[in-house]
Every structure is written in structure tokens, then in C-alpha cells.
Design a protein around this motif. Structure first.
Motif, short mmCIF file in Angstrom:
data_model
loop_
_atom_site.label_atom_id
_atom_site.label_comp_id
_atom_site.label_asym_id
_atom_site.label_seq_id
_atom_site.Cartn_x
_atom_site.Cartn_y
_atom_site.Cartn_z
N UNK A 199 11.00 2.91 1.55
CA UNK A 199 11.99 1.79 1.88
C UNK A 199 11.51 0.93 2.66
N UNK A 200 11.04 1.41 4.06
CA UNK A 200 10.57 0.60 4.95
C UNK A 200 9.42 -0.23 4.52
N UNK A 201 8.43 0.66 3.84
CA UNK A 201 7.28 -0.10 3.41
C UNK A 201 7.61 -1.12 2.23
N UNK A 202 8.65 -1.03 1.49
CA UNK A 202 8.89 -1.95 0.52
C UNK A 202 9.36 -3.42 1.25
N UNK A 203 10.41 -2.92 2.32
CA UNK A 203 10.75 -3.97 3.09
C UNK A 203 9.82 -4.95 3.93
N UNK A 204 8.79 -4.18 4.18
CA UNK A 204 7.54 -4.80 4.94
C UNK A 204 6.77 -5.57 4.01
N UNK A 205 6.62 -5.26 2.80
CA UNK A 205 5.95 -6.10 1.92
C UNK A 205 6.73 -7.26 1.18
N UNK A 206 8.04 -6.93 1.18
CA UNK A 206 9.02 -8.00 0.76
C UNK A 206 8.93 -9.10 1.75
N UNK A 207 8.69 -8.71 3.07
CA UNK A 207 8.59 -9.74 4.00
C UNK A 207 7.46 -10.39 4.24
N UNK A 208 6.06 -9.93 3.81
CA UNK A 208 5.09 -10.79 4.00
C UNK A 208 4.30 -11.32 2.70
N UNK A 209 4.49 -10.65 1.71
CA UNK A 209 3.94 -11.03 0.26
C UNK A 209 4.55 -12.39 -0.24
N UNK A 257 -2.57 10.10 -3.28
CA UNK A 257 -1.58 11.10 -2.92
C UNK A 257 -0.55 10.41 -2.18
N UNK A 258 -0.78 9.46 -1.62
CA UNK A 258 0.67 8.75 -0.89
C UNK A 258 1.20 7.75 -1.49
N UNK A 259 1.05 7.69 -3.13
CA UNK A 259 1.78 6.88 -3.77
C UNK A 259 1.23 5.55 -4.31
N UNK A 260 -0.06 5.52 -4.11
CA UNK A 260 -0.70 4.15 -4.89
C UNK A 260 -0.06 3.72 -5.97
N UNK A 261 -0.15 4.81 -6.98
CA UNK A 261 0.23 4.28 -8.33
C UNK A 261 1.56 3.82 -8.31
N UNK A 262 2.65 4.45 -7.74
CA UNK A 262 3.95 4.21 -7.77
C UNK A 262 4.26 2.95 -7.12
N UNK A 263 3.29 2.54 -5.92
CA UNK A 263 3.57 1.29 -5.16
C UNK A 263 3.08 0.14 -6.11
N UNK A 264 1.87 0.41 -6.87
CA UNK A 264 1.47 -0.65 -7.89
C UNK A 264 2.63 -0.95 -8.82
N UNK A 265 3.35 0.11 -9.32
CA UNK A 265 4.32 -0.05 -10.31
C UNK A 265 5.57 -0.89 -9.80
N UNK A 266 5.78 -0.60 -8.62
CA UNK A 266 6.86 -1.32 -7.73
C UNK A 266 6.60 -2.59 -7.77
N UNK A 267 5.22 -2.82 -7.18
CA UNK A 267 4.80 -4.37 -7.11
C UNK A 267 5.10 -5.31 -8.32
N UNK A 268 4.74 -4.64 -9.46
CA UNK A 268 4.78 -5.40 -10.45
C UNK A 268 6.05 -5.56 -10.97
N UNK A 269 7.08 -4.82 -10.94
CA UNK A 269 8.66 -4.81 -11.01
C UNK A 269 8.98 -5.94 -10.10
N UNK A 270 8.32 -6.30 -8.83
CA UNK A 270 8.96 -7.13 -8.12
C UNK A 270 8.31 -8.76 -8.41
N UNK A 271 7.35 -8.79 -9.44
CA UNK A 271 6.94 -10.05 -10.00
C UNK A 271 5.45 -10.37 -9.74
#
Length: 203
Positions: A140-150, A166-180
Motif C-alpha cells: 500500500x505504501x509503495x503504491x502511494x509513493x509511486x502514485x505521488x511521483x509517476x 520474489x518481491x512482487x515485480x510482476x504484480x507491481x507491473x500489473x498494478x501499474x498497467x491498471x493505473x494507466x
């Protein structure tokens, strides 16, 4: 007993233990001081090295951002590669900010500015972001950080993130695509992926 602190705390709360780190790349040689309570004490983190070896060269001009800078290996490498760009290193850890400032001065890199997040509100129109993001702050905190800066990327700008599989690279990529965002896997080395993140035309 006081609650233990982490490298992503403003005050790491541990005794100083300075150690030198040599950053040796094909085109850059730096000697930096690291310290206890700051990410990757006494060494160049493997993921950081992979990012510096595989991500595209930084733009020659404009503002470049190292998000979660630690003692500054990414920021100072960017500054060495693009001496006419402005490099901004941001970290919540006050010791890390001071180390980056001192390391920039030591290496004669006057185009580096090290800031805490609260002092970086006016940073915008960023040509490129390079980051080994603090995954361990939690999703959650990582997503908030990226939403602040990207969203501060300039048109045509890109972010380059190195994340462990193993720390979620693929799920992070999927979430970023969902954010546009358009997300491209630039490299996969060992257990790490390097992602390129760009705004879609509609984002």
C-alpha cells in the motif's frame, strides 16, 4: 524497549558506522560513503547494480529523479552520465540525504540535489525516474509513493524500476498497467526485473 527502526524511517536510530563503497561501472567510477541505518550499508546492492547496468542512459538535460536514494549510488551515477542535467535524490531517511549530499560534494558532482520528501513538493516535469524502490515499506505504501511521483513525469518521460521477482515485480507491473501506464520489462537478471514505466496517451 524502543521499537526498532528501518532504513525507510526518517531517523534510523542506530549508531553511525561509515564504510566506503566503490561503484565501478564501465563508464563511471565513484567512491561513496555508506552508513549504518541506510539501505545497503557497506556495499553496492545487487539490484541497484543491475539497474545501472541495464537501464537506458539518462537524458542529457532536464530533471532526473532518484527515488529512495539511500547514500546516492544511483543519483551520482546519473549525475556523472548527464553532467548538464539536474539530478534530484529523494529519501525519507535523513542520514541518507546527508550522505548523498556529502558524496556528491566528494565526487565533484554539483548537479545533485538531495532532499527529503517534504522539501521536494515543487519537483515536476521529470525527464526520467530511476529507482530501486523500497518494496519492504509494504504494497500500500509503495503504491502511494509511486502514485505521488509517476504523475510528475514530463510528457515522453519514463521511470525505470528494479524489483525482485520474489518481491512482487510482476504484480507491481500489473498494478501499474491498471493505473494507466505502459510497462515494459527491459531486463531480467537473476531474481530481478527492470521495468520501464511510461504514461499511456490517455493517462
Amino acid at each position: 524497549m524502543p521499537e526498532p527502526r528501518h532504513y525507510f524511517s526518517p531517523d534510523p536510530g542506530v549508531a553511525s558506522d561509515p564504510r566506503e563503497v566503490d561503484v565501478l561501472l564501465d563508464d563511471v567510477t565513484l567512491t561513496l560513503t555508506s552508513d549504518a541505518g541506510v539501505f545497503s550499508h557497506g556495499k553496492l546492492d545487487r539490484a541497484t547494480r543491475i539497474l545501472l547496468e541495464t537501464a537506458p542512459p539518462p537524458p542529457p538535460l532536464g530533471t532526473l529523479l532518484d527515488l529512495g536514494s539511500g547514500y546516492g549510488p544511483i543519483a551520482l551515477t546519473l549525475a556523472s552520465r548527464s553532467p548538464n542535467a539536474r539530478v534530484v535524490a529523494v529519501d525519507v531517511n535523513e542520514r541518507a540525504v546527508e550522505l548523498t549530499r556529502a558524496n556528491a560534494e566528494r565526487n565533484g558532482l554539483a548537479n545533485v540535489t538531495a532532499l527529503s520528501p517534504g522539501d521536494a513538493d515543487d519537483i515536476a516535469d521529470i525527464a526520467a525516474i530511476y529507482s530501486n524502490p523500497p518494496i519492504r515499506i509494504g504494497k500500500r505504501a509503495l503504491h502511494e509513493l509511486l502514485q505521488q511521483w509517476l504523475p510528475r513525469l514530463a510528457p515522453g518521460g519514463a521511470a525505470y524500476l528494479v524489483v525482485g521477482k520474489n518481491l512482487g515485480a510482476d504484480s507491481l507491473a500489473s498494478w501499474l498497467r491498471e493505473q494507466g501506464y505502459d510497462v515494459l520489462r527491459l531486463a531480467s537478471r537473476g531474481s530481478f526485473r527492470v521495468l520501464e514505466v511510461r504514461r499511456t496517451e490517455s493517462a
